[in-house]
Every structure is written in C-alpha cells, then in structure tokens.
Write a protein that holds these residues in place. Structure first.
Motif, PDB file in Angstrom:
ATOM      1  N   ALA A 497      57.017  60.039  31.276  1.00  0.00           N
ATOM      2  CA  ALA A 497      57.766  59.563  30.100  1.00  0.00           C
ATOM      3  C   ALA A 497      57.283  58.728  28.849  1.00  0.00           C
ATOM      4  O   ALA A 497      56.932  58.458  28.103  1.00  0.00           O
ATOM      5  CB  ALA A 497      59.257  58.541  31.186  1.00  0.00           C
ATOM      6  N   GLU A 498      56.414  57.977  29.959  1.00  0.00           N
ATOM      7  CA  GLU A 498      55.232  57.357  29.268  1.00  0.00           C
ATOM      8  C   GLU A 498      53.710  57.855  27.762  1.00  0.00           C
ATOM      9  O   GLU A 498      53.813  57.192  27.123  1.00  0.00           O
ATOM     10  CB  GLU A 498      54.575  56.264  29.935  1.00  0.00           C
ATOM     11  CG  GLU A 498      55.573  55.360  30.496  1.00  0.00           C
ATOM     12  CD  GLU A 498      56.009  54.138  29.686  1.00  0.00           C
ATOM     13  OE1 GLU A 498      55.530  54.009  28.926  1.00  0.00           O
ATOM     14  OE2 GLU A 498      56.989  53.273  30.732  1.00  0.00           O
ATOM     15  N   ARG A 511      43.232  59.447  33.730  1.00  0.00           N
ATOM     16  CA  ARG A 511      43.132  58.653  32.627  1.00  0.00           C
ATOM     17  C   ARG A 511      42.729  56.905  32.026  1.00  0.00           C
ATOM     18  O   ARG A 511      43.945  56.251  33.168  1.00  0.00           O
ATOM     19  CB  ARG A 511      43.962  58.882  31.433  1.00  0.00           C
ATOM     20  CG  ARG A 511      43.395  60.128  30.844  1.00  0.00           C
ATOM     21  CD  ARG A 511      44.779  60.356  30.022  1.00  0.00           C
ATOM     22  NE  ARG A 511      45.730  59.460  29.279  1.00  0.00           N
ATOM     23  CZ  ARG A 511      46.408  59.363  28.243  1.00  0.00           C
ATOM     24  NH1 ARG A 511      46.719  61.040  27.685  1.00  0.00           N
ATOM     25  NH2 ARG A 511      46.964  58.837  27.105  1.00  0.00           N
ATOM     26  N   LYS A 512      42.103  55.879  31.953  1.00  0.00           N
ATOM     27  CA  LYS A 512      41.878  54.507  31.884  1.00  0.00           C
ATOM     28  C   LYS A 512      43.653  53.440  31.420  1.00  0.00           C
ATOM     29  O   LYS A 512      43.855  53.104  32.011  1.00  0.00           O
ATOM     30  CB  LYS A 512      40.893  54.113  31.626  1.00  0.00           C
ATOM     31  CG  LYS A 512      39.328  54.298  31.699  1.00  0.00           C
ATOM     32  CD  LYS A 512      38.275  54.012  30.992  1.00  0.00           C
ATOM     33  CE  LYS A 512      36.998  54.125  32.064  1.00  0.00           C
ATOM     34  NZ  LYS A 512      36.396  53.463  30.679  1.00  0.00           N
ATOM     35  N   ASP A 513      44.135  54.364  30.764  1.00  0.00           N
ATOM     36  CA  ASP A 513      45.000  53.738  30.120  1.00  0.00           C
ATOM     37  C   ASP A 513      46.357  53.583  30.848  1.00  0.00           C
ATOM     38  O   ASP A 513      47.252  53.430  31.507  1.00  0.00           O
ATOM     39  CB  ASP A 513      45.699  54.482  28.960  1.00  0.00           C
ATOM     40  CG  ASP A 513      45.592  56.338  28.363  1.00  0.00           C
ATOM     41  OD1 ASP A 513      45.412  56.217  29.414  1.00  0.00           O
ATOM     42  OD2 ASP A 513      46.215  56.256  27.665  1.00  0.00           O
ATOM     43  N   VAL A 514      46.742  54.733  31.814  1.00  0.00           N
ATOM     44  CA  VAL A 514      47.814  55.473  32.340  1.00  0.00           C
ATOM     45  C   VAL A 514      47.502  54.355  34.025  1.00  0.00           C
ATOM     46  O   VAL A 514      47.932  54.173  34.257  1.00  0.00           O
ATOM     47  CB  VAL A 514      47.802  57.142  32.969  1.00  0.00           C
ATOM     48  CG1 VAL A 514      48.473  56.765  34.136  1.00  0.00           C
ATOM     49  CG2 VAL A 514      47.191  57.433  32.106  1.00  0.00           C
ATOM     50  N   ARG A 515      45.927  54.041  34.283  1.00  0.00           N
ATOM     51  CA  ARG A 515      45.902  54.034  35.609  1.00  0.00           C
ATOM     52  C   ARG A 515      46.253  52.422  35.327  1.00  0.00           C
ATOM     53  O   ARG A 515      46.470  51.036  36.044  1.00  0.00           O
ATOM     54  CB  ARG A 515      44.527  54.023  35.863  1.00  0.00           C
ATOM     55  CG  ARG A 515      44.367  55.047  36.471  1.00  0.00           C
ATOM     56  CD  ARG A 515      42.635  54.667  37.405  1.00  0.00           C
ATOM     57  NE  ARG A 515      41.864  54.630  36.604  1.00  0.00           N
ATOM     58  CZ  ARG A 515      41.204  54.840  36.274  1.00  0.00           C
ATOM     59  NH1 ARG A 515      40.975  56.141  35.789  1.00  0.00           N
ATOM     60  NH2 ARG A 515      40.171  54.120  35.880  1.00  0.00           N
ATOM     61  N   ALA A 516      45.579  52.250  33.468  1.00  0.00           N
ATOM     62  CA  ALA A 516      45.680  50.302  33.822  1.00  0.00           C
ATOM     63  C   ALA A 516      47.019  49.828  33.170  1.00  0.00           C
ATOM     64  O   ALA A 516      47.571  49.229  33.901  1.00  0.00           O
ATOM     65  CB  ALA A 516      45.274  49.798  32.383  1.00  0.00           C
ATOM     66  N   LEU A 536      46.912  40.069  44.810  1.00  0.00           N
ATOM     67  CA  LEU A 536      47.203  41.161  43.614  1.00  0.00           C
ATOM     68  C   LEU A 536      46.235  42.424  43.784  1.00  0.00           C
ATOM     69  O   LEU A 536      44.669  42.147  44.125  1.00  0.00           O
ATOM     70  CB  LEU A 536      46.880  40.436  42.870  1.00  0.00           C
ATOM     71  CG  LEU A 536      48.026  39.279  43.107  1.00  0.00           C
ATOM     72  CD1 LEU A 536      47.423  38.251  41.640  1.00  0.00           C
ATOM     73  CD2 LEU A 536      49.592  39.804  42.811  1.00  0.00           C
ATOM     74  N   VAL A 537      46.001  44.028  43.520  1.00  0.00           N
ATOM     75  CA  VAL A 537      45.062  43.930  43.495  1.00  0.00           C
ATOM     76  C   VAL A 537      44.090  44.457  42.971  1.00  0.00           C
ATOM     77  O   VAL A 537      44.491  44.309  41.695  1.00  0.00           O
ATOM     78  CB  VAL A 537      45.498  46.185  44.152  1.00  0.00           C
ATOM     79  CG1 VAL A 537      46.335  45.872  45.449  1.00  0.00           C
ATOM     80  CG2 VAL A 537      46.701  45.898  43.010  1.00  0.00           C
ATOM     81  N   GLY A 538      42.618  44.815  42.756  1.00  0.00           N
ATOM     82  CA  GLY A 538      41.916  44.465  42.203  1.00  0.00           C
ATOM     83  C   GLY A 538      41.004  45.782  41.328  1.00  0.00           C
ATOM     84  O   GLY A 538      41.290  46.537  40.224  1.00  0.00           O
ATOM     85  N   SER A 539      42.413  46.981  41.739  1.00  0.00           N
ATOM     86  CA  SER A 539      41.779  48.222  41.100  1.00  0.00           C
ATOM     87  C   SER A 539      43.339  49.522  41.232  1.00  0.00           C
ATOM     88  O   SER A 539      43.550  49.227  42.858  1.00  0.00           O
ATOM     89  CB  SER A 539      40.833  48.839  40.875  1.00  0.00           C
ATOM     90  OG  SER A 539      40.454  49.972  39.956  1.00  0.00           O
ATOM     91  N   VAL A 540      43.455  50.759  40.826  1.00  0.00           N
ATOM     92  CA  VAL A 540      44.110  51.485  40.839  1.00  0.00           C
ATOM     93  C   VAL A 540      43.516  52.469  41.345  1.00  0.00           C
ATOM     94  O   VAL A 540      43.092  53.308  39.840  1.00  0.00           O
ATOM     95  CB  VAL A 540      45.732  51.600  40.551  1.00  0.00           C
ATOM     96  CG1 VAL A 540      46.019  50.403  40.948  1.00  0.00           C
ATOM     97  CG2 VAL A 540      45.768  51.443  39.369  1.00  0.00           C
ATOM     98  N   ILE A 541      43.596  53.678  42.245  1.00  0.00           N
ATOM     99  CA  ILE A 541      43.391  54.875  42.586  1.00  0.00           C
ATOM    100  C   ILE A 541      45.004  56.089  42.101  1.00  0.00           C
ATOM    101  O   ILE A 541      45.205  55.879  42.722  1.00  0.00           O
ATOM    102  CB  ILE A 541      42.820  55.429  42.816  1.00  0.00           C
ATOM    103  CG1 ILE A 541      41.252  54.559  43.232  1.00  0.00           C
ATOM    104  CG2 ILE A 541      42.243  57.326  43.171  1.00  0.00           C
ATOM    105  CD1 ILE A 541      40.050  54.906  44.516  1.00  0.00           C
TER     106      ILE A 541
END
Length: 578
Positions: A497-498, A511-516, A536-541
């Motif tokens: 949707a995004e 993609r970096k923008d999706v993960r962001a 607060l998590v530092g990163s997502v996969i």
C-alpha cells in the motif's frame, strides 16, 4: 458448512463408551498409550475421553508437527495406536517406517484410497469402524487411581526436541478445580464456547475440560473457517455459533485490533471522530466504575464490532504469551472483557488468571486456588523479593497440578522441580500493590547488552506487534553490542500500500526506504509505551518469507523458533552489526 449440530451428554457418553471398547478390542489397555495426532475437533476430545474411560494414557502431538517431532514422541512412548485425521494419513505412512511399535491407526473424516494404500501395512480403522467394533464388545469403565498417569503432553519444542510432560489424574483434576473457581461465578446456563485452538496445547485442553465440567456447551471450529471473511456463501464459525465465551492467544486479539483500526482509519473523518469519542468516553466509564453509562456507545458504535463475534460474547481469556497493553485495552472497550491468564504445560495450564472484574488492570493476575506461588531472588538479573515498592523474582509454583515430571528425562525433571516440590518456571514476575502477580518476562529471554542494560525480548516483541507493518517479529540482541535488531515478517498488504502493488516483494523487503519506514513505526510504538535506551531497536530486517511451522520458523504451537529464524538470516544480522 451448515448450522451446528449438537449432542446431548447422554449421546456423548454412548459414543465415548463405544470408542473406549473399540480401543480395548484393538489390544490397548490400562497404562498403554494412544497418541492423538489431529486438529482440534469433537473427535479429538471424545478420543481423549475414551482413553480416560479405560485408563489409557493419551499422548499428544500437534497436527502441524513435522516428521522428526512425531517420530520422536511415538518412539519415546512406544506407541502402538494412533488417532489421526484422514488428511494426515500420508504423514503416518512416513513415520511408520521408523516407528516399529506402531500397529493401529484410527482416523476421522473421509480417506482417499491413495492415502489408505500408503498405510495398508498397518491395521487401519475409520471412527465408524472403531465404534462398530466397540459396540460388539462393550466394556465397563476401568478403575483408575488418582496418581495414575492420565497423559503425556508434548511441548512445542521451541528449545529442542519436544519434551513429554507427565500429568496424572490428580494434576488434571486440580487444574480444572482451580480454573472453575475463577470462572464459575460468571457463568450462565446458556453459555456457549468456541473451541478452535490446538487441543494438543494445555491451554485449550484444560479450558475445554473446565467448561465441560461447568456444563458449558462447546462448538468446534478452526482458524481457516473462524470468520465470515474467510468463507464464501456461508457464515464463519463465530457468526454461526455466536459464542459467549472465547479462549484465544495474542495473535488472535492482535489480528482483531489491526482489522478494526484499519477500517476506522479508512473511514471518513466524521466516523473516526465518532469512534474516538465513543472509545474515550467508554474507557472513562469503565475506569470510574460506571460501565452502565457506556451502554449507548456499545449500541451505536461498538455493536458492529461485537457482531463480528456473533454479538453475544461476554468473556474471553488470552494466554500463551504476552498481549500488548494497548491491545487488551482496545478489546475491553470495543469487543469483550478480555482477561490475562498465566500457566504452563508443567502445571496443567492453571497457575493464575486476571479477575474478570479488573480486566483493565494490565498484566495483573491472581494465583489459582489449586496452586501456591512464591518469588525467588534472581540476583544475577537484578530481581529481588526485597525490591520496593514491588517484590520481584523468579516465579516458583507448587501444588497438586504440578506435573509428575518429564517422561524419561529424570535429570531434566530434577533441574526443574526442587526436592520439596517447587516448579521453577523460569518466568520473572512481580507483586503489585493489590497483591496481584504481574509477569515481566522469561528468564532466558532477558539479555544484558554491552552497555549494562537489560532488555526483555518477549516484552519488546509483544509491544512491537502493534505496528500495522508487523505480522510477526523476533528481536535479537548481540551481547557485545549496545542495540537490538528486529527480524520482521511484514504485513505484505501494508508494505504494498505504501510502495506499490506491482513491485517485487523480495526487492521491497530489501530496500532501505522500506526498512526505514518500518523502523520508524517500531520506534513510535516503543516510545508510546515508554521504551527507553536499548529497548528501542537499532535496526530492522524484513523477511519476505512467511513464518510457519512447516518451514520451521515457528513451533507447532505457533511460537517463535528463534534458533531457526536466526540461522536463516544470520548473514543479514551479521551485516547489521558489521
């Protein structure tokens, strides 16, 4: 699917007696073992009752259990007879080559000739044939002792091979008694419950026995046919049955909250304002002890949500894992009185439950009458019973519902139960100002980061699931680092949707923008519930692959299989920490 068809207690007793006699005719007697390997249904429960009728020890196996786990449990218990469903006969054919003691198969449903051909080396009977066999050779109920073994319930195996928990007749009866003391004051003669969670899980099994003992009728369904949204030209289970009592797990309640909020977000600004006003007004009424004043809001605004459950739902229990505070509040306001429960297979499920008059007091539970509880210092994690204002420590349980031990695992039993009978749960709890037990996390899932901060993985996961982008989540923390990583199975619909319906989904997840975007959503959720620092998590996969028991990412009980998930994405995790 048609309307529900009901059986009287007398009719049920007759069927159970015939099945019990049928199993005896197959050579299964008191103390022998029958494995139940099937989805939740009336036939599952009747098979369990038939075992009790003759003092046969039932052993359980999730219908989603893989070949290795099923083989392990059948061989460990030296099982000769298994009850299953027609669609699972191919799995029986596979494991039978490695289970030399297995001789008899009883199945429910209509089996294809091809499937029957696969198991022709075994004695195979349909339930109709088993019943006929029993009708020819009726038997009286077997005399059983309270300390006889009733069942061996296998855990889901999230930390290794499934463990067989030995529960005696006393264990099961004590758990039912403790649960009845909690629910009985709130029951009505017309109550009906929907059974759909796996009966191979102690939560559903004990809950159903509790309700049956109290005279509550049970109708059966399953996750695939639960709601009308999943059906074509007919009602889903909840709309057809219209239950008044419902037992679910956090995944169910989180799904309901997300579905409702999605519709509200897509509605007009006037509709959103009306919903929010009604929500806040009813919440005020509930918190100030005047629920009667909220009746107009229920009728005008929330009735449409309640109708999705048939319109009669009065009480619900959630257990098996933590449910986010926001989700519990949302369900209590819009849908049903949702109470937290706490327990484990090792105490026959019943340890503590939330007072049904205090369901807005998040996380608070009262210890069941069938068990005693104490907190024990866990100094290495900084939890002490002397902590002020709330004593904290590991939860220990003792009483008649505590298991006899793990089947054929004496050392593990000694490591779990003290000499004076205390079950060391591995859960960390605290006592609040009202004397209620509040669970903080699992001892094994509390991680000390390199900066000295402790984080509770399950607590973080439960809260982060509130994000509309999260279908499932596994938080991992490297002890040498000062931040945690969230591995996420995203909600594909929300991602598309995004970023576009036609884009390649694997590429979207990378993609970096999706993960962001997903990372930002998690941080907003975390800050909203008061998370600080390393919480607060530092990163997502983002993982495009669905997490299921079939691919090993989840256990048969739908819990995270952390080792498999981390091993699958170890390269991605290493890259984040590089």
């Amino acid at each position: 699917m048609g309307p529900y068809e009901w059986m009287s207690w007398k009719e049920a007793e007759g069927v159970v007696g015939k099945w019990a006699a049928g199993y005896r005719k197959l050579g299964v007697g008191k103390g022998d073992k029958v494995t139940i390997f099937a989805d939740t249904s009336r036939d599952w429960m009747f098979t369990a009752m038939a075992c009790v009728h003759q003092g046969i020890v039932m052993t359980t196996a999730y219908a989603t259990l893989g070949e290795e786990g099923l083989t392990h449990s059948l061989n460990e218990c030296e099982v000769t007879t298994i009850f299953t469903s027609a669609d699972l006969l191919p799995m029986i054919a596979k494991v039978s080559q490695k289970c030399k003691e297995l001789k008899n198969v009883v199945y429910s449903g209509a089996a294809e000739l091809k499937a029957l051909e696969l198991v022709k080396h075994l004695r195979v009977l349909s339930l109709t044939e088993l019943e006929a066999l029993g009708e020819e050779s009726p038997v009286e109920p077997e005399q059983i002792d309270k300390e006889d073994l009733a069942m061996i319930m296998y855990t889901s195996g999230s930390s290794g091979p499934p463990k067989g928990v030995m529960l005696t007749n006393t264990n099961v009866i004590a758990a039912i008694a403790g649960g009845r003391d909690w629910i009985a004051p709130h029951l009505q003669e017309t109550d009906v419950s929907l059974g759909f969670l796996p009966l191979a899980h102690i939560l559903e099994f004990t809950s159903e026995l509790n309700l049956l003992y109290s005279g509550v009728a049970i109708g059966y369904g399953n996750a695939k046919t639960l709601t009308s949204a999943n059906m074509r030209n007919c009602q889903g289970d909840v709309q057809a049955l219209r239950p008044t009592i419902f037992v679910g797990v956090p995944q169910v309640w989180e799904g309901i909250r997300k579905a409702v909020t999605e519709k509200i977000t897509a509605s007009s600004s006037i509709a959103q304002a009306l919903f929010n006003s009604a929500y806040n007004s009813k919440l005020w009424c509930l918190r100030n002890g005047v629920p009667g004043l909220a009746a107009p809001f229920d009728k005008i605004v929330f009735s449409k949500i309640r109708d999705q459950f048939g319109g009669r739902l009065r009480y619900a229990l959630t257990a098996g894992a933590a449910v986010p505070k926001s989700t519990q509040e949302f369900l209590n306001v819009t849908t049903v009185k949702l109470a937290n429960g706490y327990g484990m297979t090792e105490c026959a499920a019943t340890a503590a439950a939330q007072d049904l008059t205090r369901t807005l007091e998040y996380g608070e539970t009262s210890v069941a009458t069938s068990i005693e509880m104490k907190l024990v210092d866990c100094a290495e994690l900084g939890y002490k019973t002397s902590d002020v204002p709330r004593p904290r420590g590991e939860v220990w349980l003792r009483g008649p519902s505590v298991m006899k031990g793990y089947y054929r695992q004496e050392q593990l039993t000694r490591d779990t139960i003290t000499e004076d009978g205390w079950l060391m749960t591995g859960d960390i709890g605290e006592i609040n100002e009202y004397g209620g037990l509040v669970l903080i996390d699992r001892k094994k899932n509390l991680v000390k980061m390199s900066n000295g901060e402790y984080i509770a993985l399950e607590k973080m996961e439960a809260n982060y699931k509130v994000s509309k982008y999260v279908q499932n989540i596994c938080v991992y923390a490297d002890l040498q680092q000062n931040f945690a990583v969230a591995l996420i199975q995203p909600v594909e619909k929300e991602i598309r949707a995004e970023f576009g319906a036609d884009a390649d989904y694997n590429e979207l997840c990378a993609r970096k923008d999706v993960r962001a975007l997903v990372h930002k959503s998690l941080n907003e959720v975390g800050k909203g519930v008061g998370f600080k620092g390393a919480e607060l998590v530092g990163s997502v996969i983002l993982t495009p692959e669905e997490w299921t028991p079939q691919n090993g990412m989840l256990t048969a009980a739908m819990k995270l299989n952390r080792k498999v998930i981390l091993n699958r994405y170890k390269a991605d995790v290493a890259a984040v920490y590089a």
